[in-house]
Write a protein that holds these residues in place. Structure first.
Motif, PDB file in Angstrom:
ATOM      1  N   CYS A 124      17.982  30.143  14.023  1.00  0.00           N
ATOM      2  CA  CYS A 124      16.522  30.210  14.177  1.00  0.00           C
ATOM      3  C   CYS A 124      16.126  30.273  15.655  1.00  0.00           C
ATOM      4  CB  CYS A 124      15.925  28.977  13.503  1.00  0.00           C
ATOM      5  SG  CYS A 124      14.169  28.784  13.727  1.00  0.00           S
ATOM      6  N   ARG A 125      16.735  29.402  16.470  1.00  0.00           N
ATOM      7  CA  ARG A 125      16.348  29.351  17.893  1.00  0.00           C
ATOM      8  C   ARG A 125      16.678  30.647  18.611  1.00  0.00           C
ATOM      9  NH1 ARG A 125      15.038  23.950  19.333  1.00  0.00           N
ATOM     10  NH2 ARG A 125      15.521  22.590  17.584  1.00  0.00           N
ATOM     11  N   PRO A 142      10.327  26.190  17.949  1.00  0.00           N
ATOM     12  CA  PRO A 142      11.313  25.633  17.017  1.00  0.00           C
ATOM     13  C   PRO A 142      11.228  24.100  16.943  1.00  0.00           C
ATOM     14  CG  PRO A 142      12.325  27.319  18.356  1.00  0.00           C
ATOM     15  CD  PRO A 142      10.933  27.132  18.898  1.00  0.00           C
ATOM     16  N   TRP A 143      11.309  23.597  15.725  1.00  0.00           N
ATOM     17  CA  TRP A 143      11.342  22.151  15.520  1.00  0.00           C
ATOM     18  C   TRP A 143      12.268  21.825  14.362  1.00  0.00           C
ATOM     19  CZ3 TRP A 143       7.761  25.058  12.929  1.00  0.00           C
ATOM     20  CH2 TRP A 143       7.377  24.669  11.639  1.00  0.00           C
ATOM     21  N   GLU A 144      12.663  20.562  14.318  1.00  0.00           N
ATOM     22  CA  GLU A 144      13.556  20.145  13.246  1.00  0.00           C
ATOM     23  C   GLU A 144      12.895  19.096  12.388  1.00  0.00           C
ATOM     24  OE1 GLU A 144      17.568  19.057  14.545  1.00  0.00           O
ATOM     25  OE2 GLU A 144      17.466  20.864  15.807  1.00  0.00           O
ATOM     26  N   SER A 146      14.055  16.301   9.199  1.00  0.00           N
ATOM     27  CA  SER A 146      15.221  15.795   8.472  1.00  0.00           C
ATOM     28  C   SER A 146      14.809  14.822   7.387  1.00  0.00           C
ATOM     29  CB  SER A 146      16.172  15.038   9.396  1.00  0.00           C
ATOM     30  OG  SER A 146      16.153  15.565  10.671  1.00  0.00           O
ATOM     31  N   SER A 151      19.099  18.276   7.817  1.00  0.00           N
ATOM     32  CA  SER A 151      18.057  18.700   8.745  1.00  0.00           C
ATOM     33  C   SER A 151      17.826  20.213   8.660  1.00  0.00           C
ATOM     34  CB  SER A 151      18.515  18.297  10.151  1.00  0.00           C
ATOM     35  OG  SER A 151      17.783  18.991  11.107  1.00  0.00           O
ATOM     36  N   THR A 153      15.861  23.535  10.627  1.00  0.00           N
ATOM     37  CA  THR A 153      15.193  24.020  11.840  1.00  0.00           C
ATOM     38  C   THR A 153      14.211  25.117  11.453  1.00  0.00           C
ATOM     39  OG1 THR A 153      17.210  23.586  13.083  1.00  0.00           O
ATOM     40  CG2 THR A 153      15.545  24.951  14.158  1.00  0.00           C
ATOM     41  N   TYR A 154      12.992  24.997  11.995  1.00  0.00           N
ATOM     42  CA  TYR A 154      11.943  25.970  11.694  1.00  0.00           C
ATOM     43  C   TYR A 154      11.360  26.542  12.991  1.00  0.00           C
ATOM     44  CZ  TYR A 154      11.090  22.959   7.473  1.00  0.00           C
ATOM     45  OH  TYR A 154      11.175  22.206   6.342  1.00  0.00           O
ATOM     46  N   GLU A 169      16.002  27.667   8.932  1.00  0.00           N
ATOM     47  CA  GLU A 169      17.464  27.596   9.021  1.00  0.00           C
ATOM     48  C   GLU A 169      17.939  26.366   8.261  1.00  0.00           C
ATOM     49  OE1 GLU A 169      19.038  27.807  13.025  1.00  0.00           O
ATOM     50  OE2 GLU A 169      20.917  26.888  12.369  1.00  0.00           O
TER      51      GLU A 169
END
Ligand SMILES: O=C(O)C(=O)Cc1ccc(O)cc1
Ligand SMILES: [Fe+2]
Length: 403
Positions: A124-125, A142-144, A146, A151, A153-154, A169
């Motif tokens: 994703c990143r 991008p952030w995660e 969990s 977790s 990632t978006y 992701e």
């Protein structure tokens, strides 16, 4: 008279991946250096009443209640009802609090509609970095997120109109949907009494654009997401006596995500694309095509559950039966059954597709649903455009918008 057939287009404009003949140019399509687009992940709708919208898709289209996020799960601002039908996931979201500015304004302008098209991706990143370098607008960095399952990632980027793409992701996630959701959801007992339509996955998602914006948007996908053109048609092909449109299909390297992009072209009356843009208040998702491997069973079931479909006249089937006599392709399904259900057929020498279109699924004449079955055919139904557009125009006329 409508004469250009889909296989003609394909011969001229599209060959195998790797080398594509497009508008007279041979283009080589290379795999992207970073990241990978895997598939459609889910579609997010912004609606006035997420609970009731989700219920409609379950009752009529045979989705199952899947996951929920809201006050009870600690989410104070936005409620989400996710529904699922095999690999197809729709998430309906509404604002929980008075004065919710962004969702409120979106609802006033667009009515109910698709806000976000999420893709499952690898890296994703990396994909966001590439898109940023090319000039894409990053809506959310991008952030995660969990939970006990791992977790995710978006990231979110802006595409046409107010529509966005979320990259999801899931490599390090094992939960049933996404962090923050519970799958302990209410199940309407009525659903167990109804036959299942058997829809499988999102085949394609179509975006309508205002005048002259199609090429810019198709270019956006090529430049920012490293998608390529699948095949394209122009308004000399897509027209009825009254109106016309142009369409370009963009797809990811692996051709697992297909996104036709339409724009109106001038005709004697208002194009159906222009009607959409007027009522949606700009560019947006026009239709979602859902793939099935048994369209006769799917449509029989969907009709019994109350989904309304557009109808073409019997003359369409009479012409088709004549044309098929000289075609090497043999339709496996019963022609009588297809005609009775008004399922459209498009074909070339190697295969065929079966498709049918619902009436709009909200009060505004905006989003509708397509059901499609493919038999070795990767087109979108170009041979059906005339009959289909005439059916759409009959509805447009009833609405007082075929002017
Ligand atoms: O291109 C597609 O995906 C189709 O399913 C055909 C189509 C194109 C344009 C419309 O306004 C309605 C249907
Ligand atoms: Fe379609």
């Amino acid at each position: 008279m409508y004469s250009v057939s889909y296989h003609g287009l394909r011969d001229k404009r599209y060959t195998d991946k790797g080398e594509k003949l497009l508008e007279g140019l041979i283009m080589t399509v290379r795999p992207p250096e970073v990241g990978k687009f895997l598939s459609f992940d889910h579609l997010t709708f912004w609606v006035g009443n997420a609970k009731q919208a989700a219920s409609y898709y379950c009752t009529c289209f045979g989705f199952e209640p899947f996951a929920y996020s809201g006050l009870e799960t600690g989410e104070r601002n936005v409620v989400s009802h996710a529904v699922k039908h095999d690999k197809i996931i729709f998430v309906f979201q509404s604002a929980l609090n008075p004065g919710s500015d962004e969702m409120g304004k979106h609802l006033v302008i667009h009515g109910d509609g698709v806000k976000d098209i999420a893709f499952s991706v690898e890296d994703c990143r990396g994909i966001v970095e590439k898109a940023r370098q090319k000039g894409a607008k990053i809506v959310r960095e991008p952030w995660e997120k969990s939970d006990e399952f791992g977790s995710v990632t978006y990231a979110i980027v802006q595409t046409y109109g107010d529509t966005t793409h979320t990259f999801v992701e899931r490599t390090n996630y094992k939960g049933p949907f996404l962090p923050g959701y519970t799958t302990d959801v209410f199940r309407n007992p009525l659903l167990d009494t109804l036959p299942k339509p058997g829809l499988r996955f999102i085949d394609h998602v179509v975006g309508n654009q205002p005048d002259d914006e199609m090429v810019t948007i198709a270019d956006w996908y090529e430049k920012n997401l490293l998608f390529h053109r699948f095949w394209s048609v122009d308004d000399s092909v897509l027209h009825t006596d009254y109106s016309s449109l142009r369409s370009i299909v963009v797809t990811n390297y692996d051709e697992t995500i297909k996104m036709p992009i339409n724009e109106p072209a001038s005709g004697k009356r208002k194009s159906q694309i222009a009607e959409y843009v007027d009522y949606y208040g700009g560019a947006g998702v026009q239709h979602i095509a859902l793939n099935t491997s048994d369209i006769i069973s799917a449509i029989t079931t969907l009709k019994s559950r109350g989904v309304e479909f557009l109808e073409v006249p019997d003359s369409y089937f009479n012409m088709l039966r004549e044309r098929l006599k000289t075609s090497p392709v043999k339709i496996e399904e019963s022609m009588d059954k297809l005609q009775q259900l008004k399922i459209l057929i498009d074909y070339d020498d190697n295969g065929y597709l079966l498709q049918i279109f619902s009436k709009p699924v909200q009060d505004r004449p905006t989003l509708f649903i397509e059901i499609i079955q493919r038999h070795n055919h990767t087109g979108f139904g170009a041979g059906n455009f005339k009959a289909l557009f005439e059916a759409i125009e009959r509805e447009q006329d009833k609405r007082g918008n075929l002017v």
